[in-house]
Write a protein that holds these residues in place. Structure first.
Motif, short mmCIF file in Angstrom:
data_model
loop_
_atom_site.label_atom_id
_atom_site.label_comp_id
_atom_site.label_asym_id
_atom_site.label_seq_id
_atom_site.Cartn_x
_atom_site.Cartn_y
_atom_site.Cartn_z
N PHE A 1 -4.39 -8.36 -9.77
CA PHE A 1 -4.91 -7.72 -8.56
C PHE A 1 -5.28 -6.26 -8.83
O PHE A 1 -6.36 -5.80 -8.48
N LEU A 2 -4.35 -5.55 -9.50
CA LEU A 2 -4.58 -4.12 -9.71
C LEU A 2 -5.73 -3.85 -10.68
O LEU A 2 -6.47 -2.89 -10.52
N THR A 3 -5.88 -4.73 -11.70
CA THR A 3 -6.97 -4.49 -12.64
C THR A 3 -8.31 -4.93 -12.07
O THR A 3 -9.35 -4.49 -12.52
N LEU B 1 -9.38 -4.49 -8.97
CA LEU B 1 -9.75 -3.80 -7.75
C LEU B 1 -11.21 -3.40 -7.79
O LEU B 1 -11.79 -3.24 -8.86
N GLU B 2 -11.75 -3.24 -6.61
CA GLU B 2 -13.18 -2.92 -6.46
C GLU B 2 -13.68 -1.82 -7.43
O GLU B 2 -14.64 -2.04 -8.17
N PRO B 3 -13.04 -0.64 -7.44
CA PRO B 3 -13.57 0.44 -8.31
C PRO B 3 -13.55 0.07 -9.79
O PRO B 3 -14.46 0.45 -10.54
N ASN B 4 -12.53 -0.69 -10.23
CA ASN B 4 -12.47 -1.10 -11.63
C ASN B 4 -13.63 -2.01 -11.96
O ASN B 4 -14.27 -1.88 -13.01
N LYS C 1 -16.77 -0.21 -12.36
CA LYS C 1 -16.87 0.43 -13.67
C LYS C 1 -17.33 -0.57 -14.73
O LYS C 1 -18.13 -0.24 -15.61
#
Lengths: 387, 347
Positions: free
Chosen positions: B25-27, B29-32, B35
């Motif tokens: 989930f954390l990896t 995320l939208e901003p990731n 990128k």
């Protein structure tokens, strides 16, 4: 001007720390004078280990307090020609009126290593104790009912605590403390949850104690709520109506992740102690008197669990300091200019063979603070076991 | 006993699923993801193009579905290119596009492709883990005997001068995190400021381990753990030394060393065993710091590179390995504790 020799450097350092020495002497004089009246704190002065630890800790606390007087230069000013200069180099060509020497040398950006170390103490002591207090509030508020009531609630919370504990700390930091995560607002949500616990804790504390005296209870609860929610709005959401309290987003995420990492361990300790203490006779007596569960937890069990908790509190501040250093070491969550010890060690380590002092000074500072906290905890443990 | 192990394993699998999901989930995320899109399709693309790139590559579907695909319990997504060629999670990876497997995830052994190292993730993780394995072996070989010895010697006679000296030493080592002791060692043992007995980097140790290039990193990791394990051993040892059977052994005329070795040691080493096993999550921390500090390109170094460069698949793989190591050592510690300690019954 000639560079200073080691003895002169030492002499000037002692002189710079003068406010700290005065404060230390006052603290120790007064404490030893009245030590019989000061409870566990006074007993600390019976143990050599405890006194050494306390002295080290207070040294850094006073350094952080008087940092503006102690620092010889601005921690961010660069003076040309002072790049990587060894300790005791005279400042040449700087603006008039500055201190004439870089007592502990210059770093690779020609800033004063000594002043940065002193200011770094402030950075570290601003976050570490506060984060530990929050972690304890969360751990206690959840650990007491988990140990006291047991059952599903306990199973669920223990599972969650083990979940966080099984997470490698460094990985958690790398995942949580990034600018991208700040963008998504996750730190704010986490802060919104975690910062609620201290308010909850204090309200429960007052309510369970004074519910028979509604006037006093209402006063305390109202005060807690007003101050607590004001700080809560300011710290977690940066929405302080008065505009006084706020926390930069990068500090908030560091703070939240450190609390998040520490809280489960505190939870486990509190839960374990509660499981042990709830079988005591005085708890049974309170239950027979008809006291409510929160009164028993907060006013019967918690005060009797204070010994191990105080010891763990000292150790945990040290551990938190190490964690903050780790974050700085990997450049996570701190601004690049920040003088905190972790990031100065990281910046200094690339040039260890040319100029060892920029990394060595903050490294020794961090080590002595944590050592002081550990010795203090050891002394407290010894003294609290004695009676 | 079997029920106990089964229950522990079930909890472990559940924990592993939760943890990997959190990492996923954390990896993801939208901003990731944004990128990733920018690094794959050019950094100057507009928001709308980012959106369509994510859409085309299957990143816009629900997170649980993507997690399932990554794990390999749901079939990978499929679609078609504008020109009609088949596309999809598994199709893109397969050499034979026409007969691509339906499932391709962790469980099928498909760990993905690293964007930083331009290599399959499984290969990278295997080689890096082997390097870290060497490091860990020497750390254990130094840390375990040293800490047990210190702990036993200190706890043998509580309050003696030896005890005080060794206890202060253990406190000092627990107060010195790896990035502090590493810097101090490099300055005083491997640079012009002190003596140059060792090398300040361990890069050459990747080809061949020698005492000169490998002792400092090993010592740095081991030292932080030594204090903690030694204190646990000491606590356990002092407790055993006050037990009735030790007094009996002394009173019947056994010599002190014989009592320590024959009676006290075995009972005193149960607690440290679990502590050593539970040290693994912390050692992982140390490995990451020391490998960065000494530039030893092992698992910890890879983790830092993956996290720093937003290499999602590699970071996920590293997390899986880390979580797996932690959980397995916890399991071993739990089971070992029950086996070693006859006073604990499980049922």
């Amino acid at each position: 001007m000639e560079p200073l020799g080691w003895i002169e450097i030492l002499g000037r350092l002692v002189q710079q720390f003068l406010p700290v020495w005065i404060a230390l002497v006052l603290t120790f004089g007064l404490s030893i004078r009245f030590k019989r009246r000061l409870g566990l704190y006074g007993k600390l002065f019976d143990s050599t280990v405890g006194m050494v630890g306390f002295a080290l800790v207070m040294f850094w606390v006073f350094t952080a307090l008087f940092a503006d007087q102690i620092a010889t230069h601005n921690p961010l000013t660069q003076i040309s020609g002072m790049k990587n200069k060894p300790p005791g180099t005279p400042v040449a060509g700087g603006p008039a009126g500055v201190y004439a020497y870089y007592l502990l040398g210059g770093d690779n950006l020609a800033r004063d290593v000594f002043s940065r170390m002193v200011m770094g103490a402030r950075e570290v002591l601003k976050i570490a104790p506060a984060a530990t207090v929050f972690a304890f509030m969360v751990g206690i508020t959840l650990g007491l009912p988990a140990g006291y009531f047991g059952g599903r609630f306990d199973t669920l919370l223990s599972f969650l605590a083990n979940l966080v504990l099984a997470f490698p700390v460094i990985l958690l930091f790398y995942l949580l403390v990034t600018p991208e995560i700040v963008e998504t607002g996750i730190p704010t949500y986490l802060a919104a949850i975690l910062f609620l616990f201290p308010i909850l804790f204090l309200v429960m504390l007052w309510n369970s104690r004074f519910f028979t005296q509604p006037a006093r209870r209402n006063l305390y609860v109202a005060l807690t709520l007003v101050v607590g929610l004001w700080l809560y709005a300011g710290l977690a959401f940066d929405a302080d109506p008065l505009g006084i309290v706020s926390m930069p987003a990068n500090i908030l995420i560091v703070f939240v992740s450190v609390v998040f990492v520490n809280a489960p361990t505190v939870f486990r300790i509190v839960r374990g102690i509660t499981l042990d203490i709830k079988t005591r006779d005085y708890v049974a007596a309170a239950q027979t008197r008809g006291e409510g569960p929160w009164y028993i937890m907060l006013w019967e069990i918690l005060p009797n669990a204070r010994g191990p908790l105080i010891v763990d509190f000292c150790l945990r501040i040290g551990y938190t300091t190490i964690l903050l250093g780790t974050l700085g070491f990997f450049g996570l969550g701190v601004s690049p200019e920040s003088p905190d010890w972790g990031s100065t060690i990281d910046q200094g380590r690339q040039l260890l063979s040319i100029a060892p002092h920029p990394a060595l000074v903050p490294a020794l500072a961090l080590m002595s603070l944590v050592l002081g906290l550990n010795l203090l905890a050891d002394g407290l443990r010894e003294e609290s076991l004695r009676d | 006993m079997l029920m106990f192990i089964l229950r522990r394993v079930a909890t472990m699998v559940l924990t592993a699923a939760c943890l990997t999901f959190i990492v996923f989930f954390l990896t993801n995320l939208e901003p990731n993801l944004e990128k990733v899109a920018k690094s794959e399709a050019g950094s100057r693309i507009s928001d709308a193009e980012v959106e369509s790139w994510l859409e085309r590559n299957g990143y816009t579907r629900p997170i649980f579905v993507r997690y399932g695909e990554w794990l390999g319990i749901l079939p990978g997504w499929t679609g078609t290119e504008p020109d009609g060629r088949p596309r999809g999670r598994c199709v893109d990876r397969a050499a034979d596009k026409a007969n691509a497997p339906r499932y391709c995830g962790l469980l099928q052994g498909d760990w993905g492709f690293s964007t930083v190292f331009k290599q399959p993730v499984a290969e990278i993780v295997a080689t890096r883990l082997a390097l870290t394995g060497i490091l860990m072996f020497w750390v254990m070989a130094l840390m375990v005997p040293a800490s047990l010895l210190i702990g036993v010697l200190a706890g043998m006679r509580e309050g003696s001068r030896l005890d005080r000296t060794l206890s202060t030493f253990s406190i000092a080592t627990t107060a010195t995190p790896e990035y502090v002791s590493g810097v101090i060692f490099i300055v005083f043992l491997a640079s012009n400021a002190g003596v140059q007995w060792f090398k300040g980097t361990a890069t050459s140790a990747m080809d061949g381990v020698t005492f000169e290039n490998f002792f400092l990193p090993v010592l740095t990791i081991a030292l932080y753990g030594i204090g903690y394990i030694a204190r646990m051993t000491r606590a356990s040892m002092t407790e055993v030394m006050t037990a009735q059977y030790i007094r009996t052994a002394r009173l019947k005329g056994m010599s002190f060393p014989a009592v320590v070795v024959k009676h006290a040691l075995r009972n005193a080493l149960i607690a440290p065993f679990t502590v050593i096993m539970l040290q693994f999550p912390w050692l992982l921390n140390g490995v990451v710091i020391v490998e960065t500090l000494f530039n030893y390109k092992g698992f910890g170094w890879t983790l830092v590179q993956a996290a720093g460069n937003n290499d999602i698949e590699l970071l996920l793989a590293c997390s899986v390995v880390a979580v797996f190591v932690v959980l397995v050592t916890q399991l071993i510690s739990d089971i070992g504790y029950v086996f070693l300690n006859p006073r604990i019954r499980v049922s």
